[in-house]
Design a protein around this motif. Structure first.
Motif, PDB file in Angstrom:
ATOM      1  N   GLY A  46      -4.498   1.589  -3.678  1.00  0.00           N
ATOM      2  CA  GLY A  46      -3.857   1.624  -5.005  1.00  0.00           C
ATOM      3  C   GLY A  46      -3.834   0.244  -5.649  1.00  0.00           C
ATOM      4  N   GLY A  50      -2.785  -0.397  -9.551  1.00  0.00           N
ATOM      5  CA  GLY A  50      -1.454  -0.078 -10.079  1.00  0.00           C
ATOM      6  C   GLY A  50      -0.589  -1.314 -10.259  1.00  0.00           C
ATOM      7  N   SER A  51       0.662  -1.066 -10.615  1.00  0.00           N
ATOM      8  CA  SER A  51       1.613  -2.145 -10.855  1.00  0.00           C
ATOM      9  C   SER A  51       1.815  -2.993  -9.587  1.00  0.00           C
ATOM     10  CB  SER A  51       2.938  -1.525 -11.329  1.00  0.00           C
ATOM     11  OG  SER A  51       3.986  -2.420 -11.220  1.00  0.00           O
ATOM     12  N   ILE A  52       2.059  -2.346  -8.457  1.00  0.00           N
ATOM     13  CA  ILE A  52       2.226  -3.084  -7.194  1.00  0.00           C
ATOM     14  C   ILE A  52       0.877  -3.642  -6.725  1.00  0.00           C
ATOM     15  CG2 ILE A  52       2.742  -2.815  -4.706  1.00  0.00           C
ATOM     16  CD1 ILE A  52       5.292  -2.887  -6.309  1.00  0.00           C
ATOM     17  N   SER A 106      -9.058   4.271 -12.364  1.00  0.00           N
ATOM     18  CA  SER A 106      -9.089   3.118 -13.285  1.00  0.00           C
ATOM     19  C   SER A 106     -10.332   2.272 -13.011  1.00  0.00           C
ATOM     20  CB  SER A 106      -7.840   2.255 -13.116  1.00  0.00           C
ATOM     21  OG  SER A 106      -6.709   2.983 -13.421  1.00  0.00           O
ATOM     22  N   VAL A 152      -0.218   3.214  -3.347  1.00  0.00           N
ATOM     23  CA  VAL A 152      -0.576   4.465  -4.018  1.00  0.00           C
ATOM     24  C   VAL A 152       0.717   5.081  -4.524  1.00  0.00           C
ATOM     25  CG1 VAL A 152      -1.336   6.828  -3.456  1.00  0.00           C
ATOM     26  CG2 VAL A 152      -2.649   4.864  -2.629  1.00  0.00           C
ATOM     27  N   VAL A 153       0.638   5.904  -5.565  1.00  0.00           N
ATOM     28  CA  VAL A 153       1.848   6.579  -6.023  1.00  0.00           C
ATOM     29  C   VAL A 153       1.872   8.026  -5.526  1.00  0.00           C
ATOM     30  CG1 VAL A 153       0.839   7.140  -8.316  1.00  0.00           C
ATOM     31  CG2 VAL A 153       3.315   7.084  -8.035  1.00  0.00           C
ATOM     32  N   ALA A 205       0.407  11.667  -2.235  1.00  0.00           N
ATOM     33  CA  ALA A 205      -1.032  11.506  -1.984  1.00  0.00           C
ATOM     34  C   ALA A 205      -1.306  10.376  -0.988  1.00  0.00           C
ATOM     35  CB  ALA A 205      -1.759  11.218  -3.297  1.00  0.00           C
ATOM     36  N   ASN A 255       4.619   2.536  -1.257  1.00  0.00           N
ATOM     37  CA  ASN A 255       4.512   3.985  -1.503  1.00  0.00           C
ATOM     38  C   ASN A 255       5.605   4.741  -0.725  1.00  0.00           C
ATOM     39  OD1 ASN A 255       1.913   6.403  -0.601  1.00  0.00           O
ATOM     40  ND2 ASN A 255       3.447   6.496  -2.187  1.00  0.00           N
ATOM     41  N   GLU A 292       7.037   7.703  -1.218  1.00  0.00           N
ATOM     42  CA  GLU A 292       7.058   9.164  -1.083  1.00  0.00           C
ATOM     43  C   GLU A 292       6.649   9.654   0.306  1.00  0.00           C
ATOM     44  OE1 GLU A 292       5.727   7.452  -3.617  1.00  0.00           O
ATOM     45  OE2 GLU A 292       6.553   8.188  -5.513  1.00  0.00           O
ATOM     46  N   ASP A 301       9.384  -2.019  -1.156  1.00  0.00           N
ATOM     47  CA  ASP A 301      10.445  -1.640  -2.086  1.00  0.00           C
ATOM     48  C   ASP A 301      11.521  -2.720  -2.008  1.00  0.00           C
ATOM     49  OD1 ASP A 301      11.550   0.018  -3.931  1.00  0.00           O
ATOM     50  OD2 ASP A 301      11.644   1.782  -2.640  1.00  0.00           O
ATOM     51  N   ASP A 334       9.048  -3.819 -14.667  1.00  0.00           N
ATOM     52  CA  ASP A 334       7.812  -3.348 -15.294  1.00  0.00           C
ATOM     53  C   ASP A 334       7.011  -2.642 -14.193  1.00  0.00           C
ATOM     54  OD1 ASP A 334       5.485  -3.015 -16.675  1.00  0.00           O
ATOM     55  OD2 ASP A 334       4.836  -5.105 -16.430  1.00  0.00           O
ATOM     56  N   MET A 335       6.995  -1.303 -14.235  1.00  0.00           N
ATOM     57  CA  MET A 335       6.432  -0.543 -13.107  1.00  0.00           C
ATOM     58  C   MET A 335       5.514   0.558 -13.627  1.00  0.00           C
ATOM     59  SD  MET A 335      10.041  -0.035 -11.043  1.00  0.00           S
ATOM     60  CE  MET A 335      10.877   0.850 -12.356  1.00  0.00           C
ATOM     61  N   PRO A 343       4.234   4.435 -14.461  1.00  0.00           N
ATOM     62  CA  PRO A 343       4.996   5.446 -15.216  1.00  0.00           C
ATOM     63  C   PRO A 343       5.851   6.373 -14.354  1.00  0.00           C
ATOM     64  CG  PRO A 343       2.615   5.898 -15.276  1.00  0.00           C
ATOM     65  CD  PRO A 343       2.795   4.543 -14.683  1.00  0.00           C
ATOM     66  N   ILE A 396       7.386   5.966 -11.319  1.00  0.00           N
ATOM     67  CA  ILE A 396       8.633   5.354 -10.817  1.00  0.00           C
ATOM     68  C   ILE A 396       9.544   4.945 -11.979  1.00  0.00           C
ATOM     69  CG2 ILE A 396       7.543   3.085 -10.471  1.00  0.00           C
ATOM     70  CD1 ILE A 396       9.479   2.528  -8.222  1.00  0.00           C
ATOM     71  N   MET A 437       8.566  -8.328  -8.067  1.00  0.00           N
ATOM     72  CA  MET A 437       8.058  -7.650  -6.871  1.00  0.00           C
ATOM     73  C   MET A 437       7.151  -8.532  -6.013  1.00  0.00           C
ATOM     74  SD  MET A 437       9.581  -4.861  -6.588  1.00  0.00           S
ATOM     75  CE  MET A 437       8.703  -4.269  -5.153  1.00  0.00           C
TER      76      MET A 437
HETATM   77  P1  NDP Z   1       1.070   2.853 -10.458  1.00  0.00           P
HETATM   78  O1  NDP Z   1       1.020   4.175 -11.137  1.00  0.00           O
HETATM   79  O2  NDP Z   1       1.144   1.635 -11.303  1.00  0.00           O
HETATM   80  O3  NDP Z   1      -0.197   2.694  -9.479  1.00  0.00           O
HETATM   81  C1  NDP Z   1      -0.548   3.698  -8.582  1.00  0.00           C
HETATM   82  C2  NDP Z   1      -1.820   3.366  -7.844  1.00  0.00           C
HETATM   83  O4  NDP Z   1      -2.188   4.510  -7.063  1.00  0.00           O
HETATM   84  C3  NDP Z   1      -3.006   3.083  -8.750  1.00  0.00           C
HETATM   85  O5  NDP Z   1      -3.897   2.224  -8.109  1.00  0.00           O
HETATM   86  C4  NDP Z   1      -3.635   4.478  -8.918  1.00  0.00           C
HETATM   87  O6  NDP Z   1      -5.012   4.443  -9.277  1.00  0.00           O
HETATM   88  C5  NDP Z   1      -3.469   5.028  -7.510  1.00  0.00           C
HETATM   89  N1  NDP Z   1      -3.383   6.494  -7.505  1.00  0.00           N
HETATM   90  C6  NDP Z   1      -2.874   7.317  -8.467  1.00  0.00           C
HETATM   91  N2  NDP Z   1      -2.992   8.606  -8.097  1.00  0.00           N
HETATM   92  C7  NDP Z   1      -3.605   8.603  -6.895  1.00  0.00           C
HETATM   93  C8  NDP Z   1      -4.028   9.637  -6.010  1.00  0.00           C
HETATM   94  N3  NDP Z   1      -3.835  10.936  -6.279  1.00  0.00           N
HETATM   95  N4  NDP Z   1      -4.634   9.280  -4.854  1.00  0.00           N
HETATM   96  C9  NDP Z   1      -4.833   7.969  -4.547  1.00  0.00           C
HETATM   97  N5  NDP Z   1      -4.473   6.957  -5.362  1.00  0.00           N
HETATM   98  C10 NDP Z   1      -3.846   7.268  -6.515  1.00  0.00           C
HETATM   99  O7  NDP Z   1       2.305   2.916  -9.455  1.00  0.00           O
HETATM  100  P2  NDP Z   1       3.239   1.711  -8.960  1.00  0.00           P
HETATM  101  O8  NDP Z   1       2.415   0.538  -8.554  1.00  0.00           O
HETATM  102  O9  NDP Z   1       4.343   1.520  -9.915  1.00  0.00           O
HETATM  103  O10 NDP Z   1       3.903   2.360  -7.660  1.00  0.00           O
HETATM  104  C11 NDP Z   1       3.185   2.551  -6.466  1.00  0.00           C
HETATM  105  C12 NDP Z   1       4.160   2.969  -5.368  1.00  0.00           C
HETATM  106  O11 NDP Z   1       5.047   1.885  -5.126  1.00  0.00           O
HETATM  107  C13 NDP Z   1       5.042   4.164  -5.735  1.00  0.00           C
HETATM  108  O12 NDP Z   1       5.266   4.955  -4.605  1.00  0.00           O
HETATM  109  C14 NDP Z   1       6.344   3.517  -6.190  1.00  0.00           C
HETATM  110  O13 NDP Z   1       7.456   4.358  -5.982  1.00  0.00           O
HETATM  111  C15 NDP Z   1       6.400   2.294  -5.295  1.00  0.00           C
HETATM  112  N6  NDP Z   1       7.159   1.165  -5.845  1.00  0.00           N
HETATM  113  C16 NDP Z   1       6.758   0.579  -7.005  1.00  0.00           C
HETATM  114  C17 NDP Z   1       7.457  -0.480  -7.546  1.00  0.00           C
HETATM  115  C18 NDP Z   1       6.977  -1.177  -8.795  1.00  0.00           C
HETATM  116  O14 NDP Z   1       7.534  -2.214  -9.160  1.00  0.00           O
HETATM  117  N7  NDP Z   1       5.972  -0.678  -9.493  1.00  0.00           N
HETATM  118  C19 NDP Z   1       8.675  -0.987  -6.892  1.00  0.00           C
HETATM  119  C20 NDP Z   1       8.974  -0.328  -5.653  1.00  0.00           C
HETATM  120  C21 NDP Z   1       8.240   0.704  -5.157  1.00  0.00           C
HETATM  121  P3  NDP Z   1      -5.435   4.489 -10.846  1.00  0.00           P
HETATM  122  O15 NDP Z   1      -5.002   3.186 -11.423  1.00  0.00           O
HETATM  123  O16 NDP Z   1      -6.907   4.617 -10.802  1.00  0.00           O
HETATM  124  O17 NDP Z   1      -4.723   5.666 -11.439  1.00  0.00           O
END
Ligand code: NDP
Ligand code: MG
Length: 395
Positions: A9, A12-14, A39, A102-103, A106, A125, A127, A151, A204-205, A207, A209, A267
């Protein structure tokens, strides 16, 4: 020795913050594998910059598209496609640390695979811990795999717990900013918009979460996460609203001492701590100056406004598959809300509906967990598409 990291992942944000942290840590850490769902543009940029050995693209169509782009990059990167590609990189023999960003559920098969291979797992992650905490912690223990939380609350608890033994802990107190609707009553939530729910006051996280923070479902998931990570019963876990988000969580010991971890809400620090644990190294974040913050405030959460929170505690007490339904119904309902198909309050209604309809089972296998997860998602969709739980005017 250089530690090889797989970031699941990375787009994503993390994931993007983790890349910044690893870059700042220097040559002791190598970015060995990256993954995205779809992405492609950002993944292309990351591939150019970090030249990983492996890239996993979990959406098969996007993987094909990425394959075409990667051909022009003239790099020695192997591209893997589909959901199972995450497992392949998580269990790769050369990988030392799996950073799971990953979010959603999954991410479960890949973190479980990493645990089976005895990897160090830096886990954002949450979940998978919520739906399969027992299985995941047991698998990790049996295979000498260390699971380190990213987290921020759990990172804080992990740090505070070092002040005493497990038996000496009387409470763990998770803090929450309270989200954008902290001051509202349940009736006020009836008409809140997607835009308002996406405007988090502090963090800033991604969508999903961000919506979870607005419903306080995020805190409920974190209560379950803390239960498994730290082997704490529900009655030793508490939640306190702390809008400044400076105290990231606290641990109270039996002698009355309370140990807290404080830092700016960034983070990068918990990500770095999970990677360098048990060592501490100079960070990339700004120093905390309490005199600039001035005042730290705390209040009890409003149980009537945030029904998800009380439900989270109930789910821990019930045990078994209740958490699977709780999480899956939420993921499905949040997706509907993000697509503007249901109202904000429908999220908790759909979760409650699924929990009421589910007969909790104990001691289940991974297959059963995934089946129940699938059932709850379909149940949410049935409710949304076949019944009245649909935003007025959308259909
Ligand atoms: P984002 O939506 O920003 O990023 C998610 C990442 O997972 C992206 O790389 C995305 O790829 C990938 N992804 C999405 N769907 C799938 C899938 N079905 N299978 C595999 N990969 C997938 O999420 P966050 O970074 O905000 O959060 C990630 C995890 O961290 C979550 O579980 C959240 O609860 C936890 N968390 C987040 C915090 C934060 O500050 N953001 C703080 C604490 C915990 P693509 O970009 O291509 O869609
Ligand atoms: Mg958190």
């Amino acid at each position: 020795m250089t530690k090889k990291i797989a970031i699941l992942g990375s787009t994503g944000s993390i994931g993007t913050k983790a890349l910044r942290v690893i870059e700042a840590l220097g040559s002791q850490y190598e970015i060995f594998a990256l993954s995205a769902h779809c992405s492609i543009e950002l993944l292309t940029e990351q591939t150019r910059r970090y030249k990983p050995k492996y890239i996993a693209v979990t959406d098969a169509n996007c993987a094909a598209e990425f394959g075409k782009i990667a051909g022009d990059l003239a790099i020695d990167t192997e591209i893997l496609s589909g959901p199972d590609s995450l497992i392949e990189i998580a269990e790769h023999p050369e990988v030392d640390i799996v950073l799971s960003a990953v979010v959603g559920a999954a991410g479960l098969p890949s973190v479980l695979a990493a645990a089976r291979r005895g990897k160090k797992i830096a886990i954002a992650n949450k979940e998978p811990l919520v739906i399969a905490g027992e299985l995941l912690m047991k698998t990790a223990k049996e295979n000498n795999s260390t699971i380190l939380p990213i987290d921020s609350e759990h990172s804080a608890i992990c740090q505070a717990l070092q002040a005493g033994s497990h038996e000496e802990v009387s409470r763990v107190i998770l803090t929450t900013s309270g989200g954008p609707f902290r001051k509202l009553n349940y009736e006020d939530l009836q008409n809140v918009t997607l835009e308002q729910a996406l405007a988090h006051p502090v963090w800033d996280m991604g969508p999903k979460i961000t919506i979870d923070s607005a419903t306080m479902m995020n805190k409920a998931l974190e209560v379950i996460e803390a239960h498994w990570l730290f082997d704490m019963p529900a009655d030793k876990i508490e939640v306190l609203v702390h809008p400044e988000s400076i105290v990231h969580s606290l641990v109270e010991f039996i002698d009355g001492s309370v140990i807290a971890q404080l830092s700016r809400p960034d983070m990068c620090l918990p990500i770095q701590y999970a990677l360098t644990y048990p060592a501490r190294v100079a960070g990339i974040g700004k120093q905390l100056r309490l005199e600039e913050i001035g005042k730290l405030t705390f209040e009890k959460p409003k149980p009537k406004t945030f029904r998800a929170l009380s439900l989270g505690f109930e789910v821990v007490r019930t045990g078994g598959t209740a958490a699977v339904v709780f999480n899956a119904a939420n993921e499905a309902a949040v997706q509907e809300f993000l697509e503007d198909k249901i109202r904000f309050v429908n999220i908790i209604e759909l979760i409650e509906h699924c929990l009421n309809k589910h007969d909790v089972k104990k001691n289940v296998s991974l297959e059963e967990i995934l089946q129940i997860d699938d059932w709850a998602r379909r149940e949410v969709q049935n409710q949304v598409y076949k019944s009245k739980i649909v935003k007025q005017g959308n259909r």
